[in-house]
Write a protein that holds these residues in place. Structure first.
Motif, PDB file in Angstrom:
ATOM      1  N   GLU A 102       0.831  -1.218   0.000  1.00 22.53           N
ATOM      2  CA  GLU A 102       0.000   0.000   0.000  1.00 22.53           C
ATOM      3  C   GLU A 102       0.861   1.262   0.000  1.00 22.53           C
ATOM      4  OE1 GLU A 102      -3.467   0.896  -0.251  1.00 22.53           O
ATOM      5  OE2 GLU A 102      -3.276  -1.044  -1.212  1.00 22.53           O
TER       6      GLU A 102
ATOM      7  N   ASP B 260      -7.530  -3.039  -1.801  1.00 24.78           N
ATOM      8  CA  ASP B 260      -7.430  -1.790  -2.572  1.00 24.78           C
ATOM      9  C   ASP B 260      -8.365  -1.902  -3.776  1.00 24.78           C
ATOM     10  OD1 ASP B 260      -6.406   0.132  -4.575  1.00 24.78           O
ATOM     11  OD2 ASP B 260      -4.768   0.421  -3.157  1.00 24.78           O
TER      12      ASP B 260
ATOM     13  N   VAL C  59      -2.977  -5.366  -0.135  1.00 28.90           N
ATOM     14  CA  VAL C  59      -3.374  -4.737  -1.410  1.00 28.90           C
ATOM     15  C   VAL C  59      -4.700  -5.333  -1.921  1.00 28.90           C
ATOM     16  CG1 VAL C  59      -2.646  -4.355  -3.825  1.00 28.90           C
ATOM     17  CG2 VAL C  59      -0.968  -4.191  -1.975  1.00 28.90           C
TER      18      VAL C  59
END
Ligand code: CP
Length: 307
Positions: free
Chosen positions: A247, A276, A273
């Motif tokens: 990140e 995300d 991630v």
């Protein structure tokens, strides 16, 4: 007789047709649930696989067909010395279409030359993986809304990465695509792929730095450093964690970056991630089943996916 050995076996129009069909299937999978009744897919996997083999099998089952095959060379007569050519000749008596993965480059071509059923290259050594490429194209199209005018970074093992070689070949036919090749010196893209990019007039650069490349990318295609392709354990251990996307690194990336990975992943994308919104690699896996449904229909000549 049409095979899929190389992404270029399909014209750009055929790829659009196939991607269109995959999206039609995504909208209404029930409509296609019986179109392959009575048809059989053989999955001949001489190398391990989770996604490719299971998504091909799920694809055929979801089309109403059935599946047979083996999941390792050890569970086939390859262990007794049978050639790929003989095996596929035999299997073509049992199945209507076959997907084959093999550690040797060109094995799928040998199979295609030895039988009278469509053969799909499900990965041949460090060479090509065209059904993954179709999955990747569908994923890019669904997330970027286009297959042209973007900058894509390939990161990790570009030397042995068959998914990378395949996708680059396919993307060279679309306009305005720029390639950023991110790898350590030892895992650079082979020169035959770079020659293909030059012949197509594509813009490309090489760098060892993910941090340098990241801010300007529209698509990031991460790859695993593949232990099974190394002759030397020491080299693998030295290179395996060269790139770890997390990140913190992603703070410099575009808000609409599309992060892809053919999977399996080891350490190269931190699990943080996954949450995300730019991480699309699990959507990519889902797209694989639908694209393979469309591919089976196309190779079996089932017009418009319906009969
Ligand atoms: N992407 C891919 O080829 O995954 P598998 O090795 O699990 O099939």
């Amino acid at each position: 007789m049409k095979h899929l050995l190389n992404p270029l076996d399909l014209s750009v129009d055929e790829i659009y047709e196939l991607i269109y069909l995959a999206q039609e299937i995504i909208k209404d999978p029930k409509k296609y649930s019986k179109v392959c009744e009575g048809k059989k897919l053989a999955t001949l996997f001489y190398e391990p696989s989770t996604r490719t083999r299971l998504s091909f099998e799920a694809a055929m089952l979801n089309l109403g067909g059935s599946v047979l095959g083996f999941h390792s060379a050890d569970s086939s007569s390859a262990t007794k010395g049978e050639s790929v050519a003989d095996t596929i000749r035999v299997v073509s008596g049992y199945a209507d279409i076959a997907a084959m993965r093999h550690p040797k480059e060109g094995a799928a071509l040998v199979a295609a030359n030895s039988c009278n059923i469509p053969i799909i290259n499900a990965g041949d050594g460090g060479h090509l993986h065209p059904s993954q490429t179709l999955t990747d194209l569908l994923t890019i199209l669904r997330n970027k809304g286009r297959l042209k005018n973007f900058r894509i970074g390939f990161c990790g093992d570009l030397k042995f990465g068959r998914t990378v070689h395949s996708l680059i070949l396919a993307l060279l036919r679309y306009e305005g695509i720029e390639f950023v090749l991110i790898s350590p010196e030892e895992l650079k893209l082979p020169s035959y792929n770079k020659n293909a990019m030059d012949e197509a007039g594509a813009k490309w650069i090489e760098t060892a730095s993910l941090e340098y490349a990241l801010p300007d990318l529209d698509v990031l295609y991460m790859t695993r450093v593949q232990k099974e392709r190394f002759f030397n354990e020491e080299d693998y251990v030295r290179l395996k964690d060269t790139y770890i996307l997390d990140e913190q690194k992603l703070e410099s990336a575009k808000d609409d970056l599309v992060i892809m990975h053919p999977l399996p992943r080891v350490n190269e994308i931190s699990v943080e991630v996954d949450n995300d919104p730019r991480a699309k690699y699990f959507d990519q896996v889902k797209n694989g089943r639908y694209v393979r449904m469309a591919l089976i229909l196309m190779l079996l000549g089932i017009e418009g996916g319906l009969r």
